[in-house]
Design an enzyme around this catalytic site. Structure first.
Site, PDB file in Angstrom:
ATOM      1  N   MET A  34       3.525  81.992 -59.652  1.00 34.74           N
ATOM      2  CA  MET A  34       4.463  82.672 -58.752  1.00 34.74           C
ATOM      3  C   MET A  34       4.177  84.175 -58.748  1.00 34.74           C
ATOM      4  O   MET A  34       5.032  84.974 -58.351  1.00 34.74           O
ATOM      5  CB  MET A  34       5.917  82.399 -59.163  1.00 34.74           C
ATOM      6  N   ALA A  36       3.334  88.093 -60.164  1.00 39.20           N
ATOM      7  CA  ALA A  36       3.773  88.986 -61.257  1.00 39.20           C
ATOM      8  C   ALA A  36       2.950  88.634 -62.499  1.00 39.20           C
ATOM      9  O   ALA A  36       3.486  88.364 -63.582  1.00 39.20           O
ATOM     10  CB  ALA A  36       5.275  88.854 -61.515  1.00 39.20           C
ATOM     11  N   LEU A  37       1.653  88.642 -62.314  1.00 38.65           N
ATOM     12  CA  LEU A  37       0.748  88.058 -63.310  1.00 38.65           C
ATOM     13  C   LEU A  37       0.666  88.884 -64.584  1.00 38.65           C
ATOM     14  O   LEU A  37       0.770  90.107 -64.554  1.00 38.65           O
ATOM     15  CB  LEU A  37      -0.651  87.907 -62.700  1.00 38.65           C
ATOM     16  N   GLY A  40      -0.933  85.844 -69.830  1.00 39.11           N
ATOM     17  CA  GLY A  40      -0.756  84.391 -69.942  1.00 39.11           C
ATOM     18  C   GLY A  40      -1.373  83.690 -68.736  1.00 39.11           C
ATOM     19  O   GLY A  40      -2.092  82.694 -68.871  1.00 39.11           O
ATOM     20  N   HIS A  41      -1.101  84.236 -67.530  1.00 37.05           N
ATOM     21  CA  HIS A  41      -1.705  83.646 -66.324  1.00 37.05           C
ATOM     22  C   HIS A  41      -3.232  83.795 -66.361  1.00 37.05           C
ATOM     23  O   HIS A  41      -3.963  82.875 -65.982  1.00 37.05           O
ATOM     24  CB  HIS A  41      -1.204  84.366 -65.066  1.00 37.05           C
ATOM     25  N   LYS A 153       3.992  77.350 -72.200  1.00 33.12           N
ATOM     26  CA  LYS A 153       5.278  78.039 -72.390  1.00 33.12           C
ATOM     27  C   LYS A 153       6.395  77.301 -71.658  1.00 33.12           C
ATOM     28  O   LYS A 153       7.518  77.225 -72.126  1.00 33.12           O
ATOM     29  CB  LYS A 153       5.201  79.483 -71.895  1.00 33.12           C
ATOM     30  N   ASP A 154       6.074  76.731 -70.486  1.00 30.29           N
ATOM     31  CA  ASP A 154       7.035  75.910 -69.740  1.00 30.29           C
ATOM     32  C   ASP A 154       6.742  74.448 -70.078  1.00 30.29           C
ATOM     33  O   ASP A 154       6.197  73.705 -69.258  1.00 30.29           O
ATOM     34  CB  ASP A 154       6.885  76.169 -68.237  1.00 30.29           C
ATOM     35  N   SER A 189       5.892  86.616 -70.282  1.00 24.13           N
ATOM     36  CA  SER A 189       6.617  86.031 -69.152  1.00 24.13           C
ATOM     37  C   SER A 189       6.821  87.119 -68.106  1.00 24.13           C
ATOM     38  O   SER A 189       7.074  88.281 -68.456  1.00 24.13           O
ATOM     39  CB  SER A 189       7.987  85.523 -69.624  1.00 24.13           C
ATOM     40  N   SER A 190       6.751  86.718 -66.841  1.00 27.24           N
ATOM     41  CA  SER A 190       7.018  87.701 -65.780  1.00 27.24           C
ATOM     42  C   SER A 190       8.442  88.229 -65.909  1.00 27.24           C
ATOM     43  O   SER A 190       8.727  89.360 -65.524  1.00 27.24           O
ATOM     44  CB  SER A 190       6.833  87.046 -64.412  1.00 27.24           C
TER      45      SER A 190
END
Ligand code: PAF
Length: 285
Positions: A34, A36-37, A40-41, A153-154, A189-190
């Protein structure tokens, strides 16, 4: 906009770019986000580059996975920065569709995964996993990549996605990638952007609470007591409220009280303007 990273906005363009690579015998990895990298991304992109020849990322702030009083309108949108980060990480293509491209007029289909979507974040955020399952199903069918990477994380989201891919026979390998953490343990996290300086100092207590539960489980203690104490510790540390701290079976998220199978300790709690989630593994000796 970044110079060398190509951006496509329509499903037709995405498909033709991926098909071109597939026709050349290249393996394609897909990283849905989504935006807002953060690192982690980018770790998902790096893992994709290890496993495939081409990496496609998507940036789409999916309205259907936000509740009416959630942060959809203030969720950070920074496409130019995201494109530059993806480019620097070696990503080959960015799919950044509009809401109208993803949900054209008349859109009427919902993907709903029972069981693993229930409880935890599914309990605290009604409808959230229907929104996630619907958009991820669409994205996977749109991209037609060989593999798709998601952050651990999710963990509940990853479990929901593994289930729907199996149930709907979507021809893609789902790869989970370990959580990236700050030096003090806070999971990237964003939504960490919502934390004030004071809250940022409190935030690592979430990871410490999970570690305390995992350590207690390894000593043979009961999960329900450990999780209860962990929630109290979070409130004492300055968290505003705790949605849950729970121990679940890692594979299917069924509840457990003793460490008799590989487990995941999961938590969600509110701190200042942010709702933080995290989870860690706890495996039997
Ligand atoms: O994890 C996320 O960023 C989102 O839930 C996802 C998987 C990209 C679907 O919108």
């Amino acid at each position: 906009m970044a110079d060398s990273l190509d951006i496509v906005r329509s499903v037709a363009d995405l498909r033709s770019r991926v098909q071109y690579w597939r026709d050349q015998g290249l393996r394609v990895a897909f990283v849905p986000t989504m935006g807002a990298l953060h690192d982690g991304h980018l770790s998902l992109v790096r893992a994709g580059l290890e496993l495939a020849d081409r990496v496609v990322a998507s940036v789409f702030v999916n309205p259907t996975q936000f509740g009416p009083n959630e942060d959809f309108s203030r969720y950070p949108r920074q496409e130019e920065r995201d494109a530059a980060l993806l480019d620097g990480a070696g990503c080959h293509l960015l799919f950044a569709p509009t809401v109208a491209e993803m949900y054209p007029a008349g859109f009427a289909t919902k993907v709903s995964v029972t069981g693993v979507s229930e409880g935890l974040c599914g309990g605290a955020r009604p409808g959230h996993f229907d929104g996630v399952a619907t958009v991820v199903t669409k994205l996977l069918l749109q991209a037609q990549a060989h593999l798709a990477l998601f952050g651990e994380k999710d963990w509940q989201q990853l479990t929901v996605i593994r289930r729907l891919v199996r149930d709907l026979d979507i021809p893609v390998d789902v790869v989970g990638v370990p959580t990236v953490r700050e030096a003090d343990g806070l999971a990237l996290s964003s939504r960490n952007a919502y934390l004030s300086d004071g809250d940022r100092k409190i935030a690592p207590a979430l990871h410490r609470a999970l570690q305390a539960v995992a350590a207690g489980l390894r000593e043979g203690k009961s999960a329900s007591e450990l999780c209860h104490r962990a929630a109290a510790d979070l409130l004492a540390a300055g968290f505003l409220s705790v949605d849950y701290v729970e121990a679940r079976a890692a594979a299917d998220l069924t509840p457990l009280d003793r460490l008799d199978r590989p487990a995941r300790i999961l938590a969600a709690a509110r701190l200042g303007g942010a709702r933080l989630i995290d989870n860690i593994a706890a495996d039997p000796a």
